[in-house]
Scaffold this motif. Structure first.
Motif, PDB file in Angstrom:
ATOM      1  N   LEU A 170      45.372  37.958  26.387  1.00 20.93           N
ATOM      2  CA  LEU A 170      46.775  37.614  26.626  1.00 20.93           C
ATOM      3  C   LEU A 170      46.907  36.665  27.812  1.00 20.93           C
ATOM      4  O   LEU A 170      47.644  35.678  27.762  1.00 20.93           O
ATOM      5  CB  LEU A 170      47.585  38.892  26.882  1.00 20.93           C
ATOM      6  N   TYR A 171      46.170  36.941  28.876  1.00 15.60           N
ATOM      7  CA  TYR A 171      46.250  36.062  30.045  1.00 15.60           C
ATOM      8  C   TYR A 171      45.750  34.676  29.701  1.00 15.60           C
ATOM      9  O   TYR A 171      46.262  33.663  30.165  1.00 15.60           O
ATOM     10  CB  TYR A 171      45.445  36.641  31.214  1.00 15.60           C
ATOM     11  N   LYS A 202      55.815  44.224  30.381  1.00 13.29           N
ATOM     12  CA  LYS A 202      55.714  42.763  30.333  1.00 13.29           C
ATOM     13  C   LYS A 202      55.711  42.332  28.880  1.00 13.29           C
ATOM     14  O   LYS A 202      54.837  42.722  28.105  1.00 13.29           O
ATOM     15  CB  LYS A 202      54.418  42.332  31.016  1.00 13.29           C
ATOM     16  N   TYR A 238      55.553  39.495  25.846  1.00 10.85           N
ATOM     17  CA  TYR A 238      54.974  38.174  25.565  1.00 10.85           C
ATOM     18  C   TYR A 238      55.720  37.542  24.415  1.00 10.85           C
ATOM     19  O   TYR A 238      56.114  38.201  23.462  1.00 10.85           O
ATOM     20  CB  TYR A 238      53.498  38.301  25.215  1.00 10.85           C
ATOM     21  N   TYR A 243      44.064  42.351  27.105  1.00 10.79           N
ATOM     22  CA  TYR A 243      44.764  41.738  28.234  1.00 10.79           C
ATOM     23  C   TYR A 243      44.132  40.444  28.711  1.00 10.79           C
ATOM     24  O   TYR A 243      44.830  39.468  28.992  1.00 10.79           O
ATOM     25  CB  TYR A 243      44.937  42.762  29.359  1.00 10.79           C
ATOM     26  N   PRO A 244      42.782  40.404  28.838  1.00  9.88           N
ATOM     27  CA  PRO A 244      42.202  39.094  29.168  1.00  9.88           C
ATOM     28  C   PRO A 244      42.622  38.017  28.174  1.00  9.88           C
ATOM     29  O   PRO A 244      42.900  36.888  28.557  1.00  9.88           O
ATOM     30  CB  PRO A 244      40.701  39.343  29.127  1.00  9.88           C
ATOM     31  N   GLU A 247      47.725  31.222  29.939  1.00  8.17           N
ATOM     32  CA  GLU A 247      47.198  30.080  30.673  1.00  8.17           C
ATOM     33  C   GLU A 247      47.289  28.816  29.841  1.00  8.17           C
ATOM     34  O   GLU A 247      47.620  27.748  30.351  1.00  8.17           O
ATOM     35  CB  GLU A 247      45.736  30.370  31.005  1.00  8.17           C
ATOM     36  N   ARG A 248      46.990  28.951  28.545  1.00  8.16           N
ATOM     37  CA  ARG A 248      46.973  27.764  27.689  1.00  8.16           C
ATOM     38  C   ARG A 248      48.377  27.347  27.280  1.00  8.16           C
ATOM     39  O   ARG A 248      48.558  26.333  26.647  1.00  8.16           O
ATOM     40  CB  ARG A 248      46.159  28.045  26.434  1.00  8.16           C
ATOM     41  N   GLY A 249      49.324  28.186  27.599  1.00  7.20           N
ATOM     42  CA  GLY A 249      50.696  27.790  27.294  1.00  7.20           C
ATOM     43  C   GLY A 249      51.121  28.138  25.883  1.00  7.20           C
ATOM     44  O   GLY A 249      52.143  27.645  25.408  1.00  7.20           O
ATOM     45  N   TRP A 250      50.361  29.003  25.195  1.00  5.23           N
ATOM     46  CA  TRP A 250      50.745  29.373  23.837  1.00  5.23           C
ATOM     47  C   TRP A 250      51.680  30.552  23.820  1.00  5.23           C
ATOM     48  O   TRP A 250      52.382  30.774  22.832  1.00  5.23           O
ATOM     49  CB  TRP A 250      49.487  29.693  23.014  1.00  5.23           C
TER      50      TRP A 250
END
Lengths: 883, 110
Positions: B54-55, B77, B79, B51-52, B59-62
């Motif tokens: 994934l977050y 959720k 992705y 999960y970290p 954040e990086r927009g990937w």
């Protein structure tokens, strides 16, 4: 633009924390559910499915922590947490907070206030463009006895024609020491007194300031016969016309050169009104001895060309001036060279020593404050050593703890700093409002942000440093020792305590020095106040009258004018006495003239002594209540054709006739003057100096170009002022009058600065005393609390309460005594610095030293007493069981 | 970041996640299941790292994330890979190839 996106998400993480938390929660929970589902599908029974899923997931909270860590804003959140915790801690320990906060506030506030003042008065350049090139130009003639004196209009005209070093050269007219004149402005709302100045045309250019409306003066308006024009200051423009733009051509009626209308031709911008001058007139209409080269009423200012040094300009102008002097050998008081000083220096130079001493004093206060804060923080930190050790043992991150302590100290420093800003601002306001008169530019001082930043930073640093030390120490491996700490007996505690005592002794020393300094200054001020000036100062009003214009063609005219004026004024109701004089009793040197005794051989002219001659009308001595010791006063019989007579003062009598009776002897001042009387000395050189030898002549027999009317009356100055003006007008409608003042005002001026000094230093000393006593109290209280167990043991072993009290007090007083010893030594050295400011009191005045020491000792005793009493109340049983 | 069953570098985990998402939008559980299955149970990604990561990728927009409904009608959720994420995947992949080739070369030399 990755970092931008990252920054955005971090900001979001900060502010939408709750939403994100719940989302994360939901997400992880759904993950677990899905795992459970899978387990069930794989055949596990439901409860086992769940436990297995949870186990596999790992600790949910630890996962959450890791996610939160990943968000990257953890440290901000934690710091905010620490901040809140720090605040709560401060609120909980109110005593500590108040003391530490006040201490910091005092230190920061006082320092900021004084430094702001110093900066605003001494250091900040004047608000004119290129202000370092603005200079004052003086005539100088050391041989004739003056280093710098104003010039005269004809000399100035010559300078202007020839000199090359200046971009602009101008002068403003002065009159017998007053740099501006008082005008009475009458309009429908009544009369107001304004200060105005006569200036030559380049005056405004010297300062580089352009009018915001209209124009300033033209070169032709420097000459005599200039039209009656006036330039207004911004504030006058606002108060008279509300800032209306169409004031050009309007006229105002001013009373000084008689009552005349002056046409407004310009308005100056805001702030250009040093020093509280409201209007400017062309130099050409200011009457006076325009063509006299000895008329030292032209205060010359100039703007140097870029790149021209003061020395270079001085040499150039000295050449010109010495030529002028050579061409006019008959004028004694003419400059032979030129001295130039910067305008700023001329304005504020005399305040420099005072302000520097203030700076020293405030530095001492700051030191004491820092020592106090350090002690407080250290003692609190020591008390928490155990807590920190336990936390470390439980696995807390060392840096986290350090960060927390840092934040806590910062909170305290910030609180103290904010209070300090208030104190600093307040102190500036108070000092300005009371003493704007004695220190120039004081009114424009504002809180200096740089100084504020500096002191805030300093307090932050102090707080952090001393809050940090125990944290760093505590994170060393001797945790078990710290945890077992049963009352501060660990080695670290003892060493720290010694540090406290050193700090406190230092505080006492510094406070003692300040107190002694303040005591000396206060006493000096009192002595100054009590000085008998030798003449009456109450109920005397003075008016200066310049005798110029067509009606005063010669000495005869002037004498007639004053005789009639004095007679008329004496006849006014309420007037007890009146006279005229060329200067007021406490200032002015008179006309320094060579003389010799007629009953001795005539010495060479270069060998003759000089004395100041002070022409007066009869009645001068009785108006000012100067006692006639022997002989008689002048009368109207001592006219020009009668035998020349003179009255001398005691000092002169002692100097010139040490063992003889001066009455009847004669002195030759170009012709013989017989001595007919001796008067008592007056303080004619300032209250704190010796009396100068002085002789008086009657106005009939000694010429003088200007006069001051002095009137003793109980009527208030404004009413008598208009009555006098009426009488003057009756005699001479165009007579310029200036400066209605009372003698009390003159004297108050002399006392203003010493009063200011003693007040400020006194305040500092009190602050220092306060802080130092708190320091002593704090340290002793801490000591008692740390030694509770030991004291309990002593008492259970038979010590009486009194013994315990004595023990504590002795410990505290030892500290204070050591501090006092060092303080006395320091004071001896330091007060030499004050020598200049002291009047009739030696810097090593035993009574002051003794009194202050005793006072401090008593306060230190009191500060030890309270903790001692608490120690005496210790219940041995409770103490022994205390952990 | 310690305590993986197999030591996975952070970057490598990113690579695996991105690759998993290449096959289509997925929730966290599905991603870890996919990685486990595809690697024949060798690579078991812990939730504490997943999960970290994934977050971080979000954040990086990937990747982008959105709430949706899973197969069992649960809210989850999901992705999804973005265009930038696709580019990143290709980049990481080639990086990985280069790295592993290099390591293999070294191991071959006797």
């Amino acid at each position: 633009m990755n970092w931008l996106r990252i920054a955005q998400s971090r900001v979001r993480a900060l502010f939408r924390k709750r939403v994100l938390e719940s989302q994360m929660d939901a997400e992880l929970r759904s993950h677990v559910e899905m795992q459970v589902q899978e387990n069930i599908e794989n055949g596990m029974p439901p409860e086992q499915a769940r436990t297995s899923a949870l186990r596999q997931f790992g600790g949910v909270d630890s996962v959450k922590e890791k996610c939160r860590d990943g968000r990257g804003v953890r440290w901000i959140e934690e710091s905010l947490q620490d901040f809140g915790y720090g605040l709560r801690l401060l609120l909980k320990h109110k005593g500590f907070t108040i003391v530490a906060g006040l201490t910091l506030a005092l230190g920061i506030g006082a320092t900021t206030g004084i430094f702001s003042i110093i900066n605003g008065v001494l250091l900040k350049p004047l608000p004119y463009p290129g202000s370092e090139r603005i200079v004052h130009v003086w005539e100088s003639n050391p041989k004739a006895g003056f280093e710098q004196k104003p010039s005269s209009p004809p000399n100035f005209a010559d300078w202007k024609k020839e000199v090359k070093s200046f971009e602009a050269l101008a002068f403003f007219r002065a009159f017998a020491g007053s740099l501006s004149r008082t005008f009475i402005l009458s309009d429908q709302s009544g009369a107001q007194l304004l200060r105005g100045r006569g200036v030559s045309s380049e005056f405004f250019r010297v300062f580089g300031v352009e009018p915001i409306l209209g124009r300033t003066f033209l070169p032709e308006e420097d000459e005599r016969g200039a039209p009656r024009l006036v330039v207004l200051s911004y504030s006058l423009w606002q108060s008279l016309y509300g800032g209306a733009a169409d004031v050009m051509g309007k006229t105002i009626i001013l009373d000084n050169f008689g009552r005349h209308s002056y046409e407004i031709i310009g308005v100056m911008p805001k702030g250009f009104d040093y020093p509280s001058v409201s209007l400017w007139l062309p130099a050409g209409i200011m009457e006076g001895r325009f063509s006299a080269r000895f008329n030292d009423s032209a205060y010359v200012v100039g703007r140097l060309k870029p790149g021209v040094t003061i020395k270079a300009a001085e040499s150039e102008m000295s050449v010109i001036q010495s030529r002028i002097a050579r061409a006019h050998p008959e004028i004694k008081r003419i400059g032979t060279s030129v001295r130039i000083s910067t305008f700023q220096e001329a304005m504020v130079g005399s305040s420099r020593p005072v302000l520097l001493i203030f700076m020293g004093a405030v530095a001492l206060v700051l030191l004491i404050a820092c020592a106090n804060v350090a002690t407080l923080m250290l003692s609190r930190a020591l008390a928490r050593q155990r807590e920190i050790a336990v936390r470390l043992a439980l696995g807390a991150n060392r840096w986290r703890i350090i960060r927390q302590l840092l934040v806590e100290s910062s909170v305290l420093s910030l609180v103290g700093g904010l209070l300090g800003i208030l104190i600093g601002y307040g102190s500036i306001r108070v000092i300005s409002s009371y003493h704007a008169g004695s220190i120039p530019r004081l009114a424009e001082v504002t809180l200096d942000l740089r100084v504020l930043a500096f002191t805030l930073g300093l307090s932050l640093l102090t707080g952090m440093l001393f809050g940090l030390a125990p944290a760093l120490q505590a994170s060393k491996p001797e945790l078990t020792d710290a945890m077992k700490d049963a009352g501060g007996q660990s080695s670290g505690g003892v060493k720290k305590f010694l540090l406290f005592r050193i700090f406190t002794a230092v505080e006492v020393a510094l406070a003692l020095m300040l107190l002694i300094g303040a005591g000396l200054l206060v006493q000096s001020f009192h002595l100054l106040q009590k000085v008998d000036p030798g003449f009456d100062t109450s109920h005397i009003v003075t008016v200066q009258a310049e005798m110029a214009g067509a009606s005063f063609r010669g000495d005869g005219d002037r004498r007639r004018f004053f005789r009639e004026l004095v007679e008329r004024v004496r006849a006014l109701p309420g007037v007890e006495a009146a006279c005229a004089t060329s200067q007021i009793p406490d200032r002015g040197e008179g006309w320094k003239t060579e003389y010799f005794r007629t009953d001795r051989p005539v010495p060479n002219i270069t060998d003759r002594d000089k004395v100041g001659v002070h022409p007066v009308t009869p009645g001068y001595f009785s108006t000012f209540n100067i006692r006639l010791l022997k002989g008689r006063d002048f009368t109207e019989m001592d006219v020009e054709t009668a035998p020349a007579v003179m009255v001398i003062n005691e000092t002169f009598a002692r100097k010139c006739f040490p063992d003889e009776d001066p009455l009847g002897k004669a002195l030759n001042f170009g012709k013989p003057f017989e001595i007919i009387g001796i008067v008592e000395d007056t303080k004619n050189d300032g209250l704190n100096s010796q009396t100068r030898p002085e002789v008086y002549a009657t106005y009939h027999q000694w010429s003088w170009p200007w006069g001051i009317l002095a009137v003793r009356t109980k009527i208030d100055p404004v009413s008598i002022g208009s009555a006098i003006t009426r009488e003057v007008r009756a005699l001479n409608p165009d007579q310029p009058l200036v400066a209605f003042r009372t003698m009390e005002a003159y004297l108050a001026e002399q006392l203003a600065r010493p009063r200011f000094q003693s007040l400020v230093i006194g305040l500092f000393a009190l602050a220092a005393l306060f802080l130092a006593s708190i320091g002593i109290y704090g340290v002793m209280a801490y000591s008692v609390s740390q030694r509770t167990r030991e004291l309990g043991i002593r008492m259970s072993l038979g010590a009486q309460r009194l013994d315990v009290v004595r023990l504590v007090v002795r410990q505290g007083m030892t500290m204070a005594l050591i501090g006092t010893a060092f303080g006395l030594a320091g004071a001896v050295g330091l007060t030499r610095v004050l020598r200049r400011m002291l009047f009739e009191i030696s810097p090593i005045d035993m009574p002051t030293f003794a009194a202050v020491t005793i006072c401090l000792g008593l306060i230190a005793l009191a500060a030890c007493w309270l903790p001692a009493r608490r120690a005496a109340r210790i219940n041995p049983m409770v103490a022994l069981r205390q952990e | 970041m310690a305590k993986e069953k197999t030591d996975l570098l952070q970057g490598t985990l990113d690579l695996l996640i991105l690759k998993a998402l290449q096959l289509g939008p997925m929730h966290g559980f599905g991603i870890s299941a996919l990685i486990r299955q595809s690697s024949k149970d060798v690579l078991q990604v812990e939730q504490g790292s997943l999960y970290p990561a994934l977050y971080r990728l979000e954040e990086r927009g990937w990747v982008t994330a959105d709430w949706g409904t899973s197969e069992n009608n649960r809210k989850a959720k999901y992705y999804k890979l973005t265009a930038a994420g696709r580019r990143q995947l290709a980049q990481e992949r080639s990086g990985w190839e280069k790295l592993s080739t290099a390591i293999n070369l070294v191991l071959k030399t006797s």
